[in-house]
Design a protein around this motif. Structure first.
Motif: not given
Lengths: 407, 433
Positions: A115, A158, B67-70, B232-237, B303-304
């Motif tokens: 993590q 990549q 699965v990432s942390q938290g 990370v996407p191969k192509d961000p588009r 909340d406020d």
């Protein structure tokens, strides 16, 4: 002053006295917590950004052109912007502090960790640190030959091609202290995601995140040597020149291509005030509530005090006839109020603590510092004394002859 | 009898104007503050689609691996593949696949500068499912979805801006570089909160251009932003093939049996994907919430605002204590008068009623001024820099609630003092005279 007779009298007005005590207690509890909330908000609004706040102008343009010419376009724009008189630094960046839209990434100290250690925001853009006016604490800033183009970096990431990925990073003092407490961060390694090793070459005093969901992590920031071409520009100039520079910049960019859309344009100070506007509104509201509460409580004390004085006119007259001085009568009512206030404040402290526990559970607030208790107490004692002074003076003015009259 | 008590009450109130004013003011301020904040909470927790909200469901699953942390709740969005799989399975009565982006929009052959507008990409069911009102034309058909038709529906606001409010069905709009034909114009439509978009601010406006999901993927290709990515996407588009979440789904399920079936279908899908190695977690991270449950889970009341409501209620309580104390003092001071009345034959009940009438009059006056203060408070909220500002108005329910609160408050405040006054022992009072 003998307090036993006062207590004896109060015992005959149990309900009224209890109500006044409860009112003082509730007011004390709420005012303590409200003042604490106000200081929290004010403190948050003062959050350091790490940038030269009064010297920045931000511009964001949409759809800067087709994919193939965006680099040329950005270079052209930057050249145009640099020519505007008064502009000292220019940068094309991926995000701006307090700008609400951000790139973030998990980082690890060891690539084998399952993590991430923490989540930091990543700033990109050549000349970014200079344009923002970020202060270097140790090491060096990123150099032009560290930089790589964004699309090339994505491509290399990549392909798993480490040679064409950034290998150095500049981080904030707060992040360095969190990762390596008490040590120098220079030369240390962190891993972006689990793949990309980065060596820390510089530490800056601070650079706040664009969007903050946890104030404790507001300064977890890294600056990476990546050039971006998103039409997101930062200009640095003298404080008095900003309005003129902003207008000139838009005019210059529109002139080069009238079909562009300006999505955002700011003097940077406005971004800060926009970012914290909710906090400010809440602080103003809380101040209003505190004042209203104290006024209502004071009026309650005045009202009850007047009634008690009127009710005890004969009793006062008898005391005066038996030799009590005006000062004695005055002190009597003052002491009575002090007693009621003290009981109320004592109860109020307990209540304040309880409310704070509730807020801590539901609104993630820190514990109420002990200093607020004496401050709240003094405030209510003072208000009680001021409020009772009028009725008490009227009581002291009751002439002894009243004792001889029947009604 | 009542009119006599009323007359007595008014005389008594006039006798000490300052004190009366103080009591009325205390109740009015307490009610004004509470009603302002309660109105806001009431408005913010409102149902954007009364009558239909119980059959609309928001399916969620967790495509992320690893699965990432938290991360314990599924994202409010899905990756392209999961969303399209669920959408094209057609297991619900209706289903809309949705994503939003920004696009440059202008009229072809006009000198006007392009506008940067929100583009909602969705499917045909969106309009009937959410009861979207049309001014002209209608939504597009499922066929248009399948054939990637270059069609669009525009908002009333955009129609006003571009065509001066005229019927623009059949006109051509240029979205980025593609010409699309307008098939429908909406009536002014502003669901509050903006429930269908998990990405937006809760109380922002709708997008201005609505286009078929399939065709807008081509039209606005490269301009779709991910909510978050785990690689990370191969192509961000190219979001279609990226490991990112950016698309979501709403489904209509007409009966509890259908809800159960659909939940089972979702579980099965997640478990199958986990078995195939595409998901790290299976059905345990699947959610199927109805509209109101989803809005609550999303935290639509800030909340406020909730904090302000608590504060205002506490304030009202303090004002109440204040009023009780003053009334008590006032009634007891009249012990002599009460003693005379009792000696002349008035019953305890009569004294009690008389005092309560006096308290009630104060309450009504307080309620009236409280209502004025509530209007003032809401006016102030409308001028606050918050995204729900335009909502802050008093509806009938809250208007009636204001007076109910005022009268309850003052009767409550009058109860103890009146009770005490009715217990006055006439003999002692008469002796003291």
């Amino acid at each position: 002053m003998d307090i036993l007779p006062i207590l004896a009298t109060l015992r005959r007005h149990k309900v009224t006295a209890t109500l006044l005590i409860l009112q003082i207690a509730l007011t004390c509890a709420i005012v303590c917590n409200a003042v604490f909330l106000i200081t929290q908000r004010l403190h948050r609004m003062d959050m350091p950004s790490g940038v030269a706040e009064h010297e920045l102008v931000h511009l964001r343009l949409a759809d800067i052109g087709r994919r193939d010419d965006e680099k040329a376009r950005t270079a052209e724009d930057l050249a145009l912007l640099r020519q505007i008189p008064g502009v000292t630094e220019v940068a094309s960046v991926n995000q701006v502090p307090f700008g609400n839209s951000s790139n973030n990434s998990g980082i690890k100290l060891d690539p084998k960790q399952s993590q991430s250690t923490l989540n930091m925001t990543t700033y990109f853009g050549e000349n970014l640190a200079q344009a923002f006016g970020v202060q270097l604490v140790s090491g060096r800033m990123l150099q032009p030959d560290d930089y790589m183009d964004f699309d090339a970096v994505v491509h290399a990431a990549q392909a798993g091609d480490l040679k064409h990925l950034p290998s150095v990073i500049v981080i904030t003092q707060a992040l360095a202290e969190r990762l390596w407490p008490g040590q120098s961060a220079l030369g240390k390694q962190i891993y972006l995601g689990s793949e990309v090793p980065l060596r820390v070459v510089g530490v800056v005093r601070g650079l706040v995140r664009p969007s903050i969901w946890d104030d404790a992590m507001a300064q977890y920031t890294g600056i990476l040597p990546v050039r971006v071409f998103d039409g997101n520009y930062i200009l640095r100039t003298a404080p008095g020149e900003r309005d003129r520079v902003l207008k000139a910049a838009i005019a210059a960019l529109k002139k080069s291509d009238p079909h562009r859309v300006v999505i955002a344009q700011h003097i940077w100070d406005d971004m800060r005030s926009d970012f914290f506007r909710q906090d400010r509104a809440m602080a103003v509201l809380l101040v209003g509530v505190c004042i209203a509460l104290l006024v209502v409580t004071a009026l309650g004390i005045v009202g009850l005090g007047s009634f008690w004085v009127a009710q005890r006119r004969r009793q006062i007259g008898v005391r005066r006839a038996l030799g009590a001085t005006r000062a004695n009568i005055l002190h009597y009512f003052q002491t009575e109020n002090f007693l009621l206030a003290t009981i109320g404040i004592g109860l109020g402290m307990v209540l304040a603590y309880g409310i704070n526990l509730f807020l801590m559970q539901h609104y993630e607030l820190p514990r109420l510092p002990a200093i607020y208790f004496p401050v709240g107490a003094v405030a209510l004692w003072l208000i009680g004394q001021v409020a009772v002074l009028g009725p008490a003076l009227r009581a002291a003015a009751v002439p002894p002859v009243v004792a001889t009259r029947s009604v | 009898m009542f009119t006599y008590y009323l007359d007595l009450a008014l005389r008594s109130l006039k006798r000490n104007k300052v004190l009366t004013a103080l009591m009325v003011l205390a109740i009015a301020v307490g009610i004004g503050a509470s009603m302002t904040t309660l109105t806001i909470v009431h408005l913010l927790s409102g149902d954007p689609l009364p009558g239909r909200s119980s059959v609309l469901f928001f399916p969620q699953l967790d495509p992320e691996s690893p699965v990432s942390q938290g991360h314990t709740q599924p994202y409010p969005m899905m990756d392209y593949r999961s969303a399209v799989d669920l959408w094209s399975a057609h297991r619900a009565d209706r289903q809309a696949i949705i994503t939003s982006s920004s696009a440059k929009v202008r009229l072809p052959d006009s000198g006007q500068p392009p506008l940067m507008l929100g583009l909602l990409s969705t499917s045909a069911d969106f309009f009937p499912m959410f009861d979207v009102p049309f001014q002209y034309g209608s939504g597009w058909s499922a066929d248009d979805d399948a054939h990637r038709a270059r069609v669009a529906v525009i908002s009333a606001g955009l129609n006003q801006k571009l065509f001066g409010g005229a019927d623009s069905v059949g006109r051509i709009l240029r979205v980025r570089d593609t010409d699309v034909r307008i098939v429908g114009v909406l009536k002014p439509w502003r669901p509050t909160p903006l429930f269908y978009d998990p990405w937006s601010q809760n109380f922002s406006k709708t997008e201005d251009v609505f286009a078929p999901f399939t065709s807008s993927l081509e039209i606005n290709q490269g301009n779709f932003q991910p909510y978050t990515c785990w690689h990370v996407p191969k192509d961000p588009r190219d979001m279609v093939h990226a490991d990112c979440v950016w698309v979501w789904l709403w489904v209509e399920l007409g009966s509890p049996a259908k809800v159960r079936d659909y939940a089972r279908f979702l579980d099965h899908y997640a478990d199958t994907q986990k078995a195939a190695g595409r998901f790290a977690v299976g059905s345990e991270r699947v959610r199927l919430r109805d509209l109101m449950t989803w809005l609550t889970a999303r935290g639509q009341v800030p909340d406020d605002v909730r904090l302000q409501a608590w504060l205002a209620l506490a304030f009202l309580v303090i004002c109440l204590f204040n009023a009780v104390g003053l009334l008590l003092a006032k009634f007891l001071r009249r012990s002599g008068e009460i003693g005379v009345r009792r000696a002349l034959g008035a019953s305890r009940g009569a004294i009690f009623a008389q005092c309560l009438v006096e308290a009630g009059v104060i309450g009504l006056l307080g309620g009236f001024f409280g209502w004025v203060l509530t209007l003032l408070g809401l006016w102030l909220v409308r001028h606050q820099p918050v995204d729900y500002a335009h909502l802050a108005r008093l509806d009938t329910t809250m208007f009636l609630a204001t007076f109910a609160l005022a009268v309850c408050t003052s009767l409550l405040a009058g109860f103890i003092p009146a009770l005490r006054a009715s217990r006055v022992v006439p003999g002692w009072q008469l002796k003291a005279l």
